[in-house]
Write a protein that holds these residues in place. Structure first.
Motif, mmCIF file in Angstrom:
data_model
loop_
_atom_site.group_PDB
_atom_site.id
_atom_site.type_symbol
_atom_site.label_atom_id
_atom_site.label_comp_id
_atom_site.label_asym_id
_atom_site.label_seq_id
_atom_site.Cartn_x
_atom_site.Cartn_y
_atom_site.Cartn_z
ATOM 1 N N ASN A 94 0.840 -1.205 0.000
ATOM 2 C CA ASN A 94 0.000 0.000 0.000
ATOM 3 C C ASN A 94 0.878 1.260 0.000
ATOM 4 N N ARG A 95 2.064 1.158 0.588
ATOM 5 C CA ARG A 95 3.106 2.192 0.592
ATOM 6 C C ARG A 95 2.626 3.562 1.065
ATOM 7 N N GLY A 96 1.854 3.546 2.124
ATOM 8 C CA GLY A 96 1.456 4.804 2.757
ATOM 9 C C GLY A 96 0.298 5.496 2.088
ATOM 10 N N GLU A 97 -0.335 4.849 1.126
ATOM 11 C CA GLU A 97 -1.430 5.481 0.391
ATOM 12 C C GLU A 97 -2.698 5.459 1.243
ATOM 13 N N THR A 98 -3.368 6.586 1.354
ATOM 14 C CA THR A 98 -4.658 6.573 2.027
ATOM 15 C C THR A 98 -5.782 6.830 1.022
ATOM 16 N N GLY B 91 4.723 -3.807 3.431
ATOM 17 C CA GLY B 91 4.950 -2.633 2.601
ATOM 18 C C GLY B 91 3.760 -1.704 2.712
ATOM 19 N N LEU B 92 3.167 -1.713 3.887
ATOM 20 C CA LEU B 92 1.881 -1.057 4.097
ATOM 21 C C LEU B 92 2.001 0.446 4.356
ATOM 22 N N LEU B 93 3.025 0.826 5.124
ATOM 23 C CA LEU B 93 2.981 2.155 5.743
ATOM 24 C C LEU B 93 3.726 3.259 5.007
ATOM 25 N N PHE B 94 4.913 2.929 4.469
ATOM 26 C CA PHE B 94 5.732 3.989 3.873
ATOM 27 C C PHE B 94 6.221 3.572 2.488
ATOM 28 N N ILE C 148 -3.356 4.467 8.883
ATOM 29 C CA ILE C 148 -3.449 3.216 8.105
ATOM 30 C C ILE C 148 -3.539 2.021 9.058
ATOM 31 N N ARG D 154 0.318 0.435 -4.074
ATOM 32 C CA ARG D 154 -0.524 1.606 -3.777
ATOM 33 C C ARG D 154 -2.014 1.300 -3.686
ATOM 34 N N GLY D 155 -2.312 0.087 -3.261
ATOM 35 C CA GLY D 155 -3.705 -0.235 -2.950
ATOM 36 C C GLY D 155 -4.672 -0.124 -4.096
#
Lengths: 55, 418
Positions: free
Chosen positions: A47-51, B20-23, B43, B202-203
């Protein structure tokens, strides 16, 4: 009392018969639980920080 | 979306994130650090609300230190997994090597692995952890779940080639979900006994697998079929080489030629293997486990969970406020940024006196309304939405990035993230 040792005048009722009927109904209405190994896996990564988008 | 899947099917749902969720990266530019931490905390909260069963830890998740993850203890806590992460900085149990969870009639073990490259990479936060290489820990971790799990899933932030080696080496692992190393999607592919997959970054998408698992065989359908095909290919190559040698050598020479005799032995082995695999292929259809998989596009139009939406909005407002504060501080100290609402730019009105035609044209473009869009979305101070890349490479034709804000999604691909 007849030859089988049963009284033909006894009606088909009483607590025993009722219990049997309830048990039969339960079995008919609740089929045996099927063991299942099926499931859905949902997964995400990076997700790489994406909100949410900027606008 | 997750709720929709849960409601539309009577099958139980297992929800996992490989990391690889946060940054974006292990190093965060200093002016953005506070906002990024708020975003990461939001998040974590949202993922907890979505009831993820487990989340793997990738290298970039450790950008501000491991303790940051452990401090986000909002209930329900997020189950972070890493079997090769060691630390004195966090309480025992904050990070687990694996979880055992019950899904349908199955006991499923989920193990986490973190890429040890992070040991030498610079971070924005304290390096309050150490990552051991996977060969040091994986065999022992598998020993701990052996006999307790019907199925083993690995959440790994190692690169694809390492995960393939893991799949070939450890036959008891049935599925590897990747993160961290690459950004593209990888459709389900079988290596050894394990399927390997990942969704794009990126979700933008959610991966879905419909699984019917046979705990007795613990093998995906087509495993024997694939090995049978490989063995047939090997036999064809041996036959071809033997044919060439038979053209060159007479019968007496063949009996003395070591290469020829070796090939004959290999041919016999391959034929035996093919016959064994043929039996397996025949029984495979009855005994093996089956799956179907696809990627679900997460469009903006999809309904959102009100609880998660609330967390996202609160996070967005908090990020916007932090950026606003930073800009006000910069203005006070005279350190005016190059872009954004407080920048030293004069604004479009100043252009009008000398370039009325150009200004009129510009006012009719969507670009003229971009600022209002940000104001409406309460993102007008968010530096991630304001900074336009000045890298000449971005403006080069054909690179597909022209005029895009740095690190932001392309139009039409929105609706990603939480």
């Amino acid at each position: 009392m007849n030859m089988n040792g049963k009284n033909p005048d006894t009606p088909l009722s009483g607590p025993g018969t009722l219990l049997l009927l309830v048990a039969m109904l339960f079995v008919l209405l609740h089929p045996a639980a099927v063991l299942s190994n099926e499931f859905i896996l949902l997964y995400s990564n990076d997700n790489r920080g994406e909100t949410e988008p900027c606008g | 979306m997750i709720e929709q899947v849960r409601n539309e099917s009577d099958k139980p749902v297992l929800l996992l994130d490989a990391g690889g969720l946060l940054f974006e990266r292990p190093m965060i530019p200093a002016p953005l650090l506070e906002a990024r931490k708020i975003q990461a905390a939001g998040i974590i909260k949202a993922m907890g609300a979505m009831q993820y069963a487990a989340v793997g830890i990738a290298a970039q998740d450790l950008a501000v230190g491991l303790n940051f993850l452990a401090q986000q203890d909002d209930a329900p806590a997020l189950p972070w997994l890493s079997a090769n992460l060691e630390s004195e900085a966090v309480p025992k149990g904050a990070i687990q090597p694996f979880i055992l969870t019950r899904v349908a009639e199955l006991s499923i073990a989920v193990i986490g692995l973190t890429d040890d490259q992070i040991n030498t990479a610079p971070l924005s936060g304290p390096k309050d952890f150490r990552i051991r290489p996977w060969p040091d820990v994986l065999a022992d971790t598998l020993k701990n779940v052996r006999g307790k799990a019907d199925m083993i899933i690995l959440l790994s932030s190692y690169p694809d080639e390492v995960n393939r080696r893991i799949a070939e080496e450890f036959e008891e692992i049935s599925l590897i979900i990747q993160s961290g190393a690459s950004t593209g999607a990888k459709a389900l592919r079988l290596f050894g006994h394990a399927l390997i997959t990942q969704v794009s970054s990126r979700g933008q998408y959610l991966g879905r697998m419909d699984i019917d698992w046979n705990p007795s065989s613990r093998q995906w359908g087509q495993a024997a079929f694939r090995r049978h095909k490989e063995a047939r290919g090997r036999l064809d190559r041996i036959n071809w080489r033997l044919g060439r040698m038979e053209k060159r050598l007479d019968e007496r020479e063949r009996k003395e030629n070591r290469d020829y005799l070796q090939l004959l032995a290999e041919k016999e082995q391959a034929a035996e293997e093919i016959s064994r695999l043929e039996r397996q292929v025949r029984t495979e259809q009855d005994q093996s486990s089956s799956y179907s998989g696809n990627f679900i596009a997460l469009k903006v139009s999809l309904p959102e969970d009100p609880g998660v939406r609330k967390i996202v909005l609160q996070t967005r407002d908090a990020v916007n406020s932090v950026h606003k504060k930073t800009l006000e501080e910069a203005k006070r100290t005279g350190n005016v940024p190059a872009s954004g609402p407080e920048s030293a730019m004069t604004g479009w009105q100043a252009c009008r006196s000398c370039h009325p035609e150009q200004t009129l044209f510009w006012q009719q473009t969507r670009h003229a309304g971009a600022w209002q869009t940000l104001e409406k979305a309460r993102q007008q101070f968010n530096q991630d939405c304001l900074i336009l890349s000045c890298d000449p490479a971005d403006l080069r034709p054909g690179n597909g990035r022209q005029g895009q804000p740095a690190g932001r999604p392309a139009p039409g691909a929105q609706g990603r993230g939480l």
